[in-house]
Design a protein around this motif. Structure first.
Motif, PDB file in Angstrom:
ATOM      1  N   TRP A 141     -11.133 -15.417 -51.800  1.00  0.00           N
ATOM      2  CA  TRP A 141     -11.427 -13.528 -51.142  1.00  0.00           C
ATOM      3  C   TRP A 141     -10.597 -13.594 -49.749  1.00  0.00           C
ATOM      4  O   TRP A 141     -11.107 -13.985 -48.997  1.00  0.00           O
ATOM      5  CB  TRP A 141     -12.470 -12.493 -51.342  1.00  0.00           C
ATOM      6  CG  TRP A 141     -11.914 -11.303 -51.024  1.00  0.00           C
ATOM      7  CD1 TRP A 141     -12.002 -10.521 -51.978  1.00  0.00           C
ATOM      8  CD2 TRP A 141     -12.275 -10.900 -50.026  1.00  0.00           C
ATOM      9  NE1 TRP A 141     -11.944  -8.836 -51.454  1.00  0.00           N
ATOM     10  CE2 TRP A 141     -12.531  -9.376 -50.040  1.00  0.00           C
ATOM     11  CE3 TRP A 141     -13.329 -11.360 -48.903  1.00  0.00           C
ATOM     12  CZ2 TRP A 141     -12.669  -8.758 -48.837  1.00  0.00           C
ATOM     13  CZ3 TRP A 141     -13.299 -10.043 -47.696  1.00  0.00           C
ATOM     14  CH2 TRP A 141     -13.176  -9.116 -48.048  1.00  0.00           C
ATOM     15  N   HIS A 142      -9.273 -12.485 -50.018  1.00  0.00           N
ATOM     16  CA  HIS A 142      -8.827 -12.424 -48.543  1.00  0.00           C
ATOM     17  C   HIS A 142      -9.520 -10.535 -47.444  1.00  0.00           C
ATOM     18  O   HIS A 142      -9.335 -10.377 -49.361  1.00  0.00           O
ATOM     19  CB  HIS A 142      -7.670 -12.868 -47.951  1.00  0.00           C
ATOM     20  CG  HIS A 142      -7.470 -14.250 -48.574  1.00  0.00           C
ATOM     21  ND1 HIS A 142      -7.330 -15.091 -49.073  1.00  0.00           N
ATOM     22  CD2 HIS A 142      -7.903 -15.416 -47.418  1.00  0.00           C
ATOM     23  CE1 HIS A 142      -7.177 -16.299 -49.485  1.00  0.00           C
ATOM     24  NE2 HIS A 142      -7.634 -16.271 -48.041  1.00  0.00           N
ATOM     25  N   SER A 143      -9.681 -10.198 -46.529  1.00  0.00           N
ATOM     26  CA  SER A 143     -10.047  -9.321 -46.138  1.00  0.00           C
ATOM     27  C   SER A 143      -8.397  -8.512 -46.292  1.00  0.00           C
ATOM     28  O   SER A 143      -8.445  -7.445 -46.545  1.00  0.00           O
ATOM     29  CB  SER A 143     -10.578  -9.073 -44.921  1.00  0.00           C
ATOM     30  OG  SER A 143     -10.144  -9.951 -44.173  1.00  0.00           O
ATOM     31  N   ASN A 144      -7.603  -9.671 -46.565  1.00  0.00           N
ATOM     32  CA  ASN A 144      -6.427  -8.817 -45.766  1.00  0.00           C
ATOM     33  C   ASN A 144      -5.465  -7.859 -47.627  1.00  0.00           C
ATOM     34  O   ASN A 144      -5.173  -6.371 -47.459  1.00  0.00           O
ATOM     35  CB  ASN A 144      -5.357  -9.558 -45.321  1.00  0.00           C
ATOM     36  CG  ASN A 144      -5.220 -10.428 -46.387  1.00  0.00           C
ATOM     37  OD1 ASN A 144      -6.016 -11.427 -46.587  1.00  0.00           O
ATOM     38  ND2 ASN A 144      -3.547 -10.993 -47.095  1.00  0.00           N
ATOM     39  N   ASP A 145      -6.325  -8.743 -48.382  1.00  0.00           N
ATOM     40  CA  ASP A 145      -5.906  -8.361 -50.038  1.00  0.00           C
ATOM     41  C   ASP A 145      -7.162  -7.091 -51.021  1.00  0.00           C
ATOM     42  O   ASP A 145      -6.596  -6.553 -51.691  1.00  0.00           O
ATOM     43  CB  ASP A 145      -4.589  -8.986 -50.321  1.00  0.00           C
ATOM     44  CG  ASP A 145      -5.467  -9.916 -50.704  1.00  0.00           C
ATOM     45  OD1 ASP A 145      -6.842 -10.153 -50.282  1.00  0.00           O
ATOM     46  OD2 ASP A 145      -4.728 -11.174 -51.164  1.00  0.00           O
ATOM     47  N   ASN A 146      -8.116  -7.743 -50.145  1.00  0.00           N
ATOM     48  CA  ASN A 146      -9.181  -6.841 -51.313  1.00  0.00           C
ATOM     49  C   ASN A 146      -9.160  -8.024 -52.369  1.00  0.00           C
ATOM     50  O   ASN A 146      -9.654  -6.770 -52.891  1.00  0.00           O
ATOM     51  CB  ASN A 146      -9.101  -5.782 -51.273  1.00  0.00           C
ATOM     52  CG  ASN A 146     -11.087  -5.979 -51.084  1.00  0.00           C
ATOM     53  OD1 ASN A 146     -11.852  -6.522 -51.627  1.00  0.00           O
ATOM     54  ND2 ASN A 146     -11.215  -4.265 -52.053  1.00  0.00           N
TER      55      ASN A 146
ATOM     56  N   HIS B 192     -17.525 -19.843 -53.480  1.00  0.00           N
ATOM     57  CA  HIS B 192     -16.425 -18.605 -53.280  1.00  0.00           C
ATOM     58  C   HIS B 192     -16.719 -18.818 -51.612  1.00  0.00           C
ATOM     59  O   HIS B 192     -16.994 -19.278 -50.602  1.00  0.00           O
ATOM     60  CB  HIS B 192     -17.942 -17.747 -53.454  1.00  0.00           C
ATOM     61  CG  HIS B 192     -18.337 -17.457 -55.267  1.00  0.00           C
ATOM     62  ND1 HIS B 192     -19.502 -18.283 -55.307  1.00  0.00           N
ATOM     63  CD2 HIS B 192     -18.167 -16.422 -56.013  1.00  0.00           C
ATOM     64  CE1 HIS B 192     -19.322 -17.593 -56.562  1.00  0.00           C
ATOM     65  NE2 HIS B 192     -18.272 -16.630 -56.792  1.00  0.00           N
ATOM     66  N   ALA B 193     -15.274 -18.281 -50.945  1.00  0.00           N
ATOM     67  CA  ALA B 193     -15.104 -17.914 -49.835  1.00  0.00           C
ATOM     68  C   ALA B 193     -14.648 -16.878 -49.513  1.00  0.00           C
ATOM     69  O   ALA B 193     -13.114 -16.320 -50.149  1.00  0.00           O
ATOM     70  CB  ALA B 193     -13.768 -19.244 -49.235  1.00  0.00           C
ATOM     71  N   GLU B 194     -15.391 -16.533 -48.775  1.00  0.00           N
ATOM     72  CA  GLU B 194     -14.883 -14.865 -48.413  1.00  0.00           C
ATOM     73  C   GLU B 194     -14.148 -15.053 -46.643  1.00  0.00           C
ATOM     74  O   GLU B 194     -15.021 -15.240 -46.090  1.00  0.00           O
ATOM     75  CB  GLU B 194     -16.230 -13.546 -47.938  1.00  0.00           C
ATOM     76  CG  GLU B 194     -16.855 -13.208 -49.397  1.00  0.00           C
ATOM     77  CD  GLU B 194     -18.176 -12.505 -49.944  1.00  0.00           C
ATOM     78  OE1 GLU B 194     -18.206 -11.925 -48.743  1.00  0.00           O
ATOM     79  OE2 GLU B 194     -18.457 -12.920 -49.667  1.00  0.00           O
ATOM     80  N   GLU B 195     -13.174 -14.644 -46.689  1.00  0.00           N
ATOM     81  CA  GLU B 195     -12.211 -14.743 -45.659  1.00  0.00           C
ATOM     82  C   GLU B 195     -11.624 -13.546 -44.837  1.00  0.00           C
ATOM     83  O   GLU B 195     -11.463 -12.932 -45.660  1.00  0.00           O
ATOM     84  CB  GLU B 195     -11.094 -15.916 -45.538  1.00  0.00           C
ATOM     85  CG  GLU B 195     -10.364 -15.833 -44.493  1.00  0.00           C
ATOM     86  CD  GLU B 195      -9.436 -16.617 -44.558  1.00  0.00           C
ATOM     87  OE1 GLU B 195      -8.600 -17.231 -43.286  1.00  0.00           O
ATOM     88  OE2 GLU B 195      -8.797 -17.312 -45.391  1.00  0.00           O
ATOM     89  N   TYR B 196     -12.541 -13.335 -43.666  1.00  0.00           N
ATOM     90  CA  TYR B 196     -11.846 -11.730 -43.431  1.00  0.00           C
ATOM     91  C   TYR B 196     -11.608 -12.417 -41.663  1.00  0.00           C
ATOM     92  O   TYR B 196     -11.442 -12.889 -40.669  1.00  0.00           O
ATOM     93  CB  TYR B 196     -13.685 -11.671 -42.694  1.00  0.00           C
ATOM     94  CG  TYR B 196     -14.503 -11.465 -43.821  1.00  0.00           C
ATOM     95  CD1 TYR B 196     -14.340  -9.942 -43.858  1.00  0.00           C
ATOM     96  CD2 TYR B 196     -15.118 -11.810 -44.305  1.00  0.00           C
ATOM     97  CE1 TYR B 196     -14.855  -8.872 -44.980  1.00  0.00           C
ATOM     98  CE2 TYR B 196     -16.272 -11.159 -45.078  1.00  0.00           C
ATOM     99  CZ  TYR B 196     -16.060  -9.829 -45.738  1.00  0.00           C
ATOM    100  OH  TYR B 196     -17.238  -9.769 -46.973  1.00  0.00           O
ATOM    101  N   ILE B 197     -10.181 -11.910 -41.456  1.00  0.00           N
ATOM    102  CA  ILE B 197      -8.769 -11.763 -40.450  1.00  0.00           C
ATOM    103  C   ILE B 197      -8.970 -10.406 -39.950  1.00  0.00           C
ATOM    104  O   ILE B 197      -8.555 -10.061 -40.703  1.00  0.00           O
ATOM    105  CB  ILE B 197      -7.692 -11.821 -41.538  1.00  0.00           C
ATOM    106  CG1 ILE B 197      -8.147 -13.332 -42.978  1.00  0.00           C
ATOM    107  CG2 ILE B 197      -6.480 -12.489 -40.499  1.00  0.00           C
ATOM    108  CD1 ILE B 197      -6.777 -13.126 -44.057  1.00  0.00           C
TER     109      ILE B 197
END
Length: 122
Positions: free
Chosen positions: A36-41, A102-107
Protein backbone atom coordinates in the motif's frame (compact mmCIF):
# COMPACT_ATOMS: atom_id res chain seq x y z
CA UNK A 1 3.26 -22.68 3.86
CA UNK A 2 6.99 -22.14 3.44
CA UNK A 3 8.84 -20.79 6.45
CA UNK A 4 12.16 -19.03 6.79
CA UNK A 5 14.60 -18.96 9.68
CA UNK A 6 15.22 -15.23 9.15
CA UNK A 7 14.59 -13.01 12.13
CA UNK A 8 12.70 -9.76 11.65
CA UNK A 9 16.01 -7.89 12.08
CA UNK A 10 17.62 -9.95 9.31
CA UNK A 11 14.59 -9.47 7.09
CA UNK A 12 14.62 -5.71 7.76
CA UNK A 13 18.30 -5.42 6.81
CA UNK A 14 17.65 -7.43 3.63
CA UNK A 15 14.72 -5.07 2.87
CA UNK A 16 16.99 -2.03 3.15
CA UNK A 17 19.55 -3.74 0.92
CA UNK A 18 16.85 -4.53 -1.67
CA UNK A 19 16.18 -0.81 -2.08
CA UNK A 20 19.22 -0.86 -4.38
CA UNK A 21 17.68 -3.54 -6.61
CA UNK A 22 13.91 -4.04 -6.28
CA UNK A 23 14.10 -7.50 -7.83
CA UNK A 24 15.74 -8.59 -4.57
CA UNK A 25 12.41 -8.11 -2.76
CA UNK A 26 10.96 -11.29 -4.31
CA UNK A 27 12.64 -13.78 -1.94
CA UNK A 28 11.70 -11.60 1.05
CA UNK A 29 7.95 -11.67 0.43
CA UNK A 30 5.37 -14.35 1.10
CA UNK A 31 3.13 -15.49 -1.76
CA UNK A 32 0.24 -13.04 -2.00
CA UNK A 33 2.13 -10.22 -0.24
CA UNK A 34 0.39 -6.86 -0.56
CA UNK A 35 1.75 -3.29 -0.80
CA UNK A 36 0.00 0.00 0.00
CA UNK A 37 1.25 3.53 -0.78
CA UNK A 38 0.02 6.72 0.86
CA UNK A 39 0.07 8.55 -2.48
CA UNK A 40 -2.83 6.50 -3.91
CA UNK A 41 -4.40 4.64 -0.94
CA UNK A 42 -4.66 1.37 -2.89
CA UNK A 43 -3.49 -2.12 -1.90
CA UNK A 44 -1.75 -3.92 -4.78
CA UNK A 45 0.17 -7.14 -5.15
CA UNK A 46 3.89 -7.13 -4.45
CA UNK A 47 4.45 -8.18 -8.08
CA UNK A 48 2.48 -5.19 -9.39
CA UNK A 49 4.41 -2.84 -7.09
CA UNK A 50 7.74 -4.08 -8.48
CA UNK A 51 6.40 -3.81 -12.04
CA UNK A 52 5.42 -0.19 -11.31
CA UNK A 53 8.94 0.60 -10.03
CA UNK A 54 10.44 -0.76 -13.25
CA UNK A 55 7.92 1.26 -15.31
CA UNK A 56 9.09 4.54 -13.77
CA UNK A 57 12.77 3.68 -14.17
CA UNK A 58 13.65 2.40 -10.70
CA UNK A 59 13.97 3.89 -7.26
CA UNK A 60 15.89 7.05 -6.42
CA UNK A 61 19.10 6.94 -4.42
CA UNK A 62 18.22 6.78 -0.75
CA UNK A 63 20.06 8.09 2.27
CA UNK A 64 19.73 7.81 6.05
CA UNK A 65 18.47 4.23 5.81
CA UNK A 66 17.49 2.58 9.06
CA UNK A 67 15.08 0.04 10.52
CA UNK A 68 13.29 -0.71 13.77
CA UNK A 69 12.00 -4.17 14.66
CA UNK A 70 8.41 -4.39 15.94
CA UNK A 71 6.39 -7.19 17.56
CA UNK A 72 4.89 -8.28 14.23
CA UNK A 73 7.54 -7.14 11.73
CA UNK A 74 9.62 -4.02 11.27
CA UNK A 75 9.62 -0.53 9.87
CA UNK A 76 12.18 1.03 7.59
CA UNK A 77 12.86 4.71 7.07
CA UNK A 78 14.91 6.59 4.51
CA UNK A 79 15.21 9.88 2.66
CA UNK A 80 15.80 10.58 -1.00
CA UNK A 81 15.06 12.84 -3.91
CA UNK A 82 12.40 12.15 -6.52
CA UNK A 83 12.04 14.43 -9.54
CA UNK A 84 13.88 17.20 -7.69
CA UNK A 85 11.67 16.91 -4.58
CA UNK A 86 13.11 15.74 -1.25
CA UNK A 87 11.10 12.89 0.23
CA UNK A 88 11.08 10.98 3.51
CA UNK A 89 9.58 7.50 3.69
CA UNK A 90 8.45 5.12 6.37
CA UNK A 91 7.42 1.59 5.44
CA UNK A 92 5.63 -0.54 8.02
CA UNK A 93 6.16 -4.20 7.18
CA UNK A 94 4.22 -7.06 8.76
CA UNK A 95 5.85 -10.47 8.68
CA UNK A 96 4.88 -14.08 9.12
CA UNK A 97 7.12 -17.16 9.14
CA UNK A 98 10.17 -15.09 8.12
CA UNK A 99 8.55 -13.37 5.11
CA UNK A 100 6.94 -9.97 4.52
CA UNK A 101 3.17 -10.22 4.08
CA UNK A 102 2.10 -6.55 4.03
CA UNK A 103 4.00 -3.32 3.43
CA UNK A 104 2.46 0.12 4.03
CA UNK A 105 4.59 2.90 2.56
CA UNK A 106 4.06 6.44 3.80
CA UNK A 107 5.67 8.98 1.47
CA UNK A 108 6.30 12.45 2.87
CA UNK A 109 7.44 15.50 0.95
CA UNK A 110 9.92 17.83 2.59
CA UNK A 111 8.31 21.25 2.84
CA UNK A 112 9.57 24.70 3.75
CA UNK A 113 7.99 25.56 7.15
CA UNK A 114 6.79 28.86 5.66
CA UNK A 115 4.47 26.88 3.37
CA UNK A 116 2.78 25.45 6.45
CA UNK A 117 2.26 28.90 8.00
CA UNK A 118 5.09 28.61 10.49
CA UNK A 119 8.53 30.13 10.31
CA UNK A 120 10.20 28.81 13.46
CA UNK A 121 12.25 25.62 13.50
CA UNK A 122 12.73 25.84 17.29
Amino acid sequence: MTTSTRTNAELAQAWLDALDNVDNFAPLCAPGAQVWHSNDNIWISFEKAIENVHTVGGLPTMTNRRFTVTDDGFLVQFSGELNGQKIHNTIIVRTENGFATHAEEYIGLELDPAVLGTVSNA
